[in-house]
Design a protein around this motif. Structure first.
Motif, mmCIF file in Angstrom:
data_model
loop_
_atom_site.group_PDB
_atom_site.id
_atom_site.type_symbol
_atom_site.label_atom_id
_atom_site.label_comp_id
_atom_site.label_asym_id
_atom_site.label_seq_id
_atom_site.Cartn_x
_atom_site.Cartn_y
_atom_site.Cartn_z
ATOM 1 N N LYS A 107 0.834 -1.205 0.000
ATOM 2 C CA LYS A 107 0.000 0.000 0.000
ATOM 3 C C LYS A 107 0.865 1.251 0.000
ATOM 4 C CE LYS A 107 -4.057 -1.916 2.309
ATOM 5 N NZ LYS A 107 -4.859 -1.898 3.553
ATOM 6 N N LEU A 108 1.918 1.224 0.813
ATOM 7 C CA LEU A 108 2.817 2.368 0.879
ATOM 8 C C LEU A 108 3.515 2.594 -0.457
ATOM 9 C CD1 LEU A 108 4.022 4.533 2.728
ATOM 10 C CD2 LEU A 108 5.812 2.909 3.321
ATOM 11 N N LYS A 109 3.957 1.497 -1.102
ATOM 12 C CA LYS A 109 4.602 1.628 -2.414
ATOM 13 C C LYS A 109 3.632 2.196 -3.447
ATOM 14 C CE LYS A 109 8.186 -1.927 -2.167
ATOM 15 N NZ LYS A 109 8.635 -3.228 -2.687
ATOM 16 N N ASP A 110 2.380 1.695 -3.433
ATOM 17 C CA ASP A 110 1.375 2.210 -4.368
ATOM 18 C C ASP A 110 1.120 3.691 -4.144
ATOM 19 O OD1 ASP A 110 1.164 -0.263 -5.539
ATOM 20 O OD2 ASP A 110 -0.653 -0.835 -4.435
ATOM 21 N N LYS A 111 1.054 4.079 -2.879
ATOM 22 C CA LYS A 111 0.819 5.484 -2.561
ATOM 23 C C LYS A 111 1.983 6.345 -3.036
ATOM 24 C CE LYS A 111 -0.957 8.327 1.143
ATOM 25 N NZ LYS A 111 -1.364 8.395 2.546
ATOM 26 N N CYS A 112 3.204 5.829 -2.867
ATOM 27 C CA CYS A 112 4.383 6.572 -3.330
ATOM 28 C C CYS A 112 4.385 6.692 -4.852
ATOM 29 C CB CYS A 112 5.667 5.894 -2.853
ATOM 30 S SG CYS A 112 5.961 6.060 -1.094
ATOM 31 N N LYS A 113 4.023 5.591 -5.545
ATOM 32 C CA LYS A 113 3.963 5.633 -7.003
ATOM 33 C C LYS A 113 2.899 6.608 -7.480
ATOM 34 C CE LYS A 113 5.656 1.001 -8.086
ATOM 35 N NZ LYS A 113 5.283 -0.316 -8.619
ATOM 36 N N ASN A 144 1.885 9.300 -5.995
ATOM 37 C CA ASN A 144 2.293 10.689 -5.775
ATOM 38 C C ASN A 144 3.533 11.078 -6.563
ATOM 39 O OD1 ASN A 144 0.202 11.166 -3.970
ATOM 40 N ND2 ASN A 144 1.381 10.452 -2.229
ATOM 41 N N LYS A 145 4.232 10.105 -7.130
ATOM 42 C CA LYS A 145 5.455 10.395 -7.857
ATOM 43 C C LYS A 145 5.122 10.974 -9.234
ATOM 44 C CE LYS A 145 9.804 8.264 -9.158
ATOM 45 N NZ LYS A 145 10.557 7.022 -9.215
ATOM 46 N N LEU A 146 5.876 11.988 -9.610
ATOM 47 C CA LEU A 146 5.689 12.623 -10.913
ATOM 48 C C LEU A 146 6.485 11.864 -11.977
ATOM 49 C CD1 LEU A 146 6.049 16.378 -9.920
ATOM 50 C CD2 LEU A 146 3.949 15.197 -10.550
ATOM 51 N N THR A 147 5.863 11.640 -13.121
ATOM 52 C CA THR A 147 6.549 11.002 -14.233
ATOM 53 C C THR A 147 7.317 12.059 -15.013
ATOM 54 O OG1 THR A 147 4.665 11.283 -15.710
ATOM 55 C CG2 THR A 147 4.745 9.246 -14.408
ATOM 56 N N LYS A 148 8.122 11.599 -15.974
ATOM 57 C CA LYS A 148 8.863 12.542 -16.814
ATOM 58 C C LYS A 148 7.906 13.424 -17.607
ATOM 59 C CE LYS A 148 13.058 9.816 -17.426
ATOM 60 N NZ LYS A 148 13.941 9.139 -18.386
ATOM 61 N N GLU A 149 6.823 12.801 -18.098
ATOM 62 C CA GLU A 149 5.829 13.571 -18.864
ATOM 63 C C GLU A 149 5.174 14.636 -17.985
ATOM 64 O OE1 GLU A 149 5.744 10.124 -18.821
ATOM 65 O OE2 GLU A 149 6.755 9.891 -20.746
ATOM 66 N N ASP A 150 4.883 14.262 -16.717
ATOM 67 C CA ASP A 150 4.296 15.238 -15.800
ATOM 68 C C ASP A 150 5.252 16.400 -15.577
ATOM 69 O OD1 ASP A 150 1.996 13.729 -15.460
ATOM 70 O OD2 ASP A 150 2.742 12.703 -13.662
ATOM 71 N N LYS A 151 6.523 16.092 -15.385
ATOM 72 C CA LYS A 151 7.510 17.154 -15.152
ATOM 73 C C LYS A 151 7.623 18.075 -16.364
ATOM 74 C CE LYS A 151 10.253 14.506 -11.839
ATOM 75 N NZ LYS A 151 11.508 13.800 -11.587
ATOM 76 N N LYS A 152 7.611 17.467 -17.568
ATOM 77 C CA LYS A 152 7.669 18.287 -18.784
ATOM 78 C C LYS A 152 6.439 19.175 -18.902
ATOM 79 C CE LYS A 152 10.501 15.176 -21.574
ATOM 80 N NZ LYS A 152 10.534 14.284 -22.752
ATOM 81 N N GLU A 153 5.261 18.608 -18.612
ATOM 82 C CA GLU A 153 4.019 19.367 -18.699
ATOM 83 C C GLU A 153 3.999 20.502 -17.672
ATOM 84 O OE1 GLU A 153 0.443 20.566 -20.163
ATOM 85 O OE2 GLU A 153 1.720 19.001 -21.009
ATOM 86 N N LEU A 154 4.456 20.219 -16.468
ATOM 87 C CA LEU A 154 4.517 21.262 -15.439
ATOM 88 C C LEU A 154 5.470 22.385 -15.860
ATOM 89 C CD1 LEU A 154 4.578 19.091 -12.178
ATOM 90 C CD2 LEU A 154 2.765 20.650 -12.883
ATOM 91 N N LYS A 155 6.594 21.995 -16.440
ATOM 92 C CA LYS A 155 7.559 22.992 -16.891
ATOM 93 C C LYS A 155 6.969 23.831 -18.017
ATOM 94 C CE LYS A 155 12.396 23.444 -18.191
ATOM 95 N NZ LYS A 155 13.645 22.738 -18.506
#
Length: 196
Positions: A115-121, A123-134
């Motif tokens: 459950k903790l690993k799933d929650k961390c995954k 909340n983790k930003l992907t490369k695409e998310d980082k590019k989109e945020l930028k």
């Protein structure tokens, strides 16, 4: 020769092998404790209860079932020791119960870890998310805006999933119309005959 020892070192230092070794050692020690409890404390107590239930006739005939010989010469007699048998059953039940508790606690730890690993995954930003945020001018350190972005993304994903499901339903319905089953054809024929 070096390769052999290197492979052996990798094998022996694996987490599973070490866990197994610890489990075997602890299991052996625990089995010795339970065996001592059942053979030295419970077995005499069980024999005493059998002796009392047997009528206190003053000999071991109520505790043991003699197949050959008698209670006066135990070294040459062949007998069934009911106390030892009942102690072995209690020994087995105690060990099985403790193993059940260990496995149950281990499984609950694994579930919480997953459950903790799933929650961390999640909340983790992907490369695409980082590019989109930028591209949107949002800094990764701006927690509030990143959270808003994630919420919008979840809504978009849910809408896309609903759209795909709707398209699949429409395709299935169209497939039924284009390729009707025998039952559907019979229903259509029956409806046409009823109209006439």
């Amino acid at each position: 020769m070096k390769k052999f020892f290197k492979e052996f070192k990798e094998f022996i230092t694996r987490g599973n092998v070490l866990d197994l070794a610890v489990g075997v050692i602890i299991g052996g020690a625990f089995t010795a404790i339970v065996t001592a409890l059942t053979s030295n404390i419970l077995q005499p107590f069980i024999n005493w209860i059998i002796y009392i239930c047997g009528g206190k006739n003053g000999n071991l005939d109520s505790v043991y079932t003699f197949l050959v010989g008698s209670s006066s010469d135990l070294s040459n007699a062949i007998y069934i020791n009911w106390g030892a048998f009942i102690s072995a059953i209690i020994n087995f039940l105690l060990i099985a119960f403790v193993l059940f508790l260990i496995v149950k606690s281990f499984n609950s730890i694994q579930k919480s870890e997953l459950k903790l690993k799933d929650k961390c995954k999640e909340n983790k930003l992907t490369k695409e998310d980082k590019k989109e945020l930028k591209a949107q001018g949002i800094k990764i350190t701006d927690i509030k805006k990143v959270k808003e972005y994630k919420e919008k993304k979840k809504v978009l994903i849910a809408e896309e999933k609903a759209r795909i499901e709707q398209e699949e339903k429409l395709k299935e319905e169209q497939e039924k119309i284009d390729n009707p089953s025998t039952e559907d054809l019979l229903k259509q024929i029956k409806e046409l005959l009823e109209k006439k």
